[in-house]
Design a protein around this motif. Structure first.
Motif, PDB file in Angstrom:
ATOM      1  N   LYS A 163     -18.767  73.044 -57.815  1.00 18.59           N
ATOM      2  CA  LYS A 163     -18.256  71.803 -58.385  1.00 18.59           C
ATOM      3  C   LYS A 163     -19.318  71.129 -59.273  1.00 18.59           C
ATOM      4  O   LYS A 163     -19.005  70.547 -60.312  1.00 18.59           O
ATOM      5  N   GLU A 196     -17.568  65.821 -72.810  1.00 22.53           N
ATOM      6  CA  GLU A 196     -17.209  64.419 -73.055  1.00 22.53           C
ATOM      7  C   GLU A 196     -18.401  63.617 -73.592  1.00 22.53           C
ATOM      8  O   GLU A 196     -18.402  62.380 -73.538  1.00 22.53           O
ATOM      9  N   LYS A 199     -18.212  69.881 -67.821  1.00 24.63           N
ATOM     10  CA  LYS A 199     -17.133  69.032 -68.314  1.00 24.63           C
ATOM     11  C   LYS A 199     -17.663  67.734 -68.912  1.00 24.63           C
ATOM     12  O   LYS A 199     -17.153  67.255 -69.934  1.00 24.63           O
ATOM     13  N   LEU A 200     -18.696  67.155 -68.290  1.00 27.00           N
ATOM     14  CA  LEU A 200     -19.286  65.930 -68.829  1.00 27.00           C
ATOM     15  C   LEU A 200     -19.941  66.181 -70.189  1.00 27.00           C
ATOM     16  O   LEU A 200     -19.908  65.320 -71.071  1.00 27.00           O
ATOM     17  N   GLU A 224     -16.295  57.057 -65.702  1.00 33.21           N
ATOM     18  CA  GLU A 224     -15.880  58.384 -66.138  1.00 33.21           C
ATOM     19  C   GLU A 224     -16.504  59.478 -65.277  1.00 33.21           C
ATOM     20  O   GLU A 224     -15.854  60.485 -64.978  1.00 33.21           O
ATOM     21  N   VAL A 225     -17.744  59.283 -64.859  1.00 32.24           N
ATOM     22  CA  VAL A 225     -18.401  60.298 -64.019  1.00 32.24           C
ATOM     23  C   VAL A 225     -17.766  60.328 -62.635  1.00 32.24           C
ATOM     24  O   VAL A 225     -17.506  61.403 -62.063  1.00 32.24           O
ATOM     25  N   VAL A 254     -18.678  70.126 -63.103  1.00 28.95           N
ATOM     26  CA  VAL A 254     -18.732  68.729 -63.546  1.00 28.95           C
ATOM     27  C   VAL A 254     -19.741  68.557 -64.678  1.00 28.95           C
ATOM     28  O   VAL A 254     -19.474  67.868 -65.669  1.00 28.95           O
ATOM     29  N   GLN A 263     -14.826  59.632 -61.792  1.00 25.65           N
ATOM     30  CA  GLN A 263     -13.455  60.156 -61.835  1.00 25.65           C
ATOM     31  C   GLN A 263     -13.410  61.677 -61.923  1.00 25.65           C
ATOM     32  O   GLN A 263     -12.327  62.265 -61.793  1.00 25.65           O
ATOM     33  N   GLN A 264     -14.546  62.312 -62.121  1.00 24.33           N
ATOM     34  CA  GLN A 264     -14.567  63.770 -62.214  1.00 24.33           C
ATOM     35  C   GLN A 264     -14.288  64.394 -60.838  1.00 24.33           C
ATOM     36  O   GLN A 264     -14.759  63.908 -59.810  1.00 24.33           O
ATOM     37  N   GLU A 265     -13.526  65.462 -60.856  1.00 25.16           N
ATOM     38  CA  GLU A 265     -13.202  66.161 -59.612  1.00 25.16           C
ATOM     39  C   GLU A 265     -14.460  66.846 -59.062  1.00 25.16           C
ATOM     40  O   GLU A 265     -15.168  67.550 -59.779  1.00 25.16           O
TER      41      GLU A 265
END
Length: 300
Positions: A237, A248, A244-245, A287-288, A241, A290-292
């Motif tokens: 994970k 963004e 993915k960040l 925003e961080v 993450v 809220q990441q899965e």
């Protein structure tokens, strides 16, 4: 009849002559009065300007006396003697005290006494170098700044003692170390007689201590870089993450794994998080979070 006419003519002539003479006399009197008044005005202006010049001369002599006394005092204090030695040490002690008051009020390890001692010691070192240069055998031979250079480089051992690095990569004491180094430089300036530079530097340092914190607060509030603790559900994970960040425009760098039990258990890291585009602090952290796979995020 003819005699009567001649008599009347004579009377008219005399009367006309009398009027003419009277007019001439009055005109001459007016001119004389005007000349007299002009002379009085000239004398009055002359007396006024003379008095003004005398006042300016007296003022100039008074100011010249003050400037002469100030120059004599300045020459005395810039010459190495017993009076200037005492003055320099007292001034160094006072300036070091001003610097140390701020550090002491903030409960730093180097407070009033440390800064006073450092400043006085640096002053003594610089005066010693000047004394050797002026009064030793072969006067005028030697480098006055040699001892002072050793102070500038040697004060580092005190600065190192005030710097503390915590386990969270947080460094404290840098400002106190810098103030100790500056205090030593101020002492050197006092020791050589550069009083204005020492005083202005002390005032500048006090202004930095008092008002620079507001600039720091502004910079921190508008900064897009954060030192954070992040906890993830597992290592997979965490990698997902971070990737993915990055997509963004939030970059995670300087990753240090604090706690890792196994690939299936939570992972705690310490890292630097930077938003490529400026965003409000709460927006970035929301925003961080809220990441899965992210359990928690906290700023250091």
């Amino acid at each position: 009849y003819i005699r009567a006419q001649d008599h009347m003519k004579n009377c008219v002539v005399r009367r006309t002559e009398r009027v003419r003479l009277t007019r001439q006399l009055s005109s001459a009197g007016s001119v004389a009065c005007g000349v007299y008044a002009g002379q009085n005005e000239v004398m009055r202006c002359w007396r006024y300007h003379r008095q003004k010049i005398m006042i300016q001369q007296e003022r100039g002599r008074f100011m010249g006396g003050i400037l002469g006394a100030c120059n004599a005092i300045s020459d005395y204090l810039h010459t190495l003697n017993m009076g200037s030695t005492l003055f320099r040490l007292i001034l160094a002690m006072f300036l070091g005290c001003l610097i140390g008051i701020d550090r002491g009020m903030k409960k730093r390890v180097a407070g009033v006494k440390t800064h006073m001692i450092v400043c006085m010691g640096a002053t003594l070192v610089m005066m010693t170098g000047d004394f050797i240069h002026v009064y030793s055998n072969g006067a005028g031979i030697g480098d006055t700044a040699r001892l002072g250079a050793q102070v500038v480089s040697g004060i580092g051992f005190l600065g190192v003692g005030t710097i503390i690095v915590t386990g969270q990569r947080h460094v404290s004491g840098l400002t106190t170390a810098a103030s100790l180094w500056t205090s030593a430089c101020i002492g050197l300036a006092v020791g050589i007689g550069f009083y204005s530079g020492a005083i202005f530097t002390t005032l500048g340092l006090i202004l930095v201590f008092k008002y620079a914190k507001y600039i720091e607060v502004y910079v921190e509030e508008h900064s897009n870089t954060y030192d954070v603790y992040m906890e993830f559900e597992n290592e997979d994970k965490m990698s997902m993450v971070i990737k993915k960040l990055r997509e963004e425009d939030i970059l995670i760098s300087n990753v240090v794994i604090i706690k890792k039990r196994s690939k299936t258990q939570s992972v705690v890291i310490q890292a630097t998080m930077e938003a490529a585009k400026w965003k409000a602090r709460h927006t970035v952290f929301r925003e961080v979070r809220q990441q899965e796979g992210v359990i928690s995020v906290e700023e250091i």
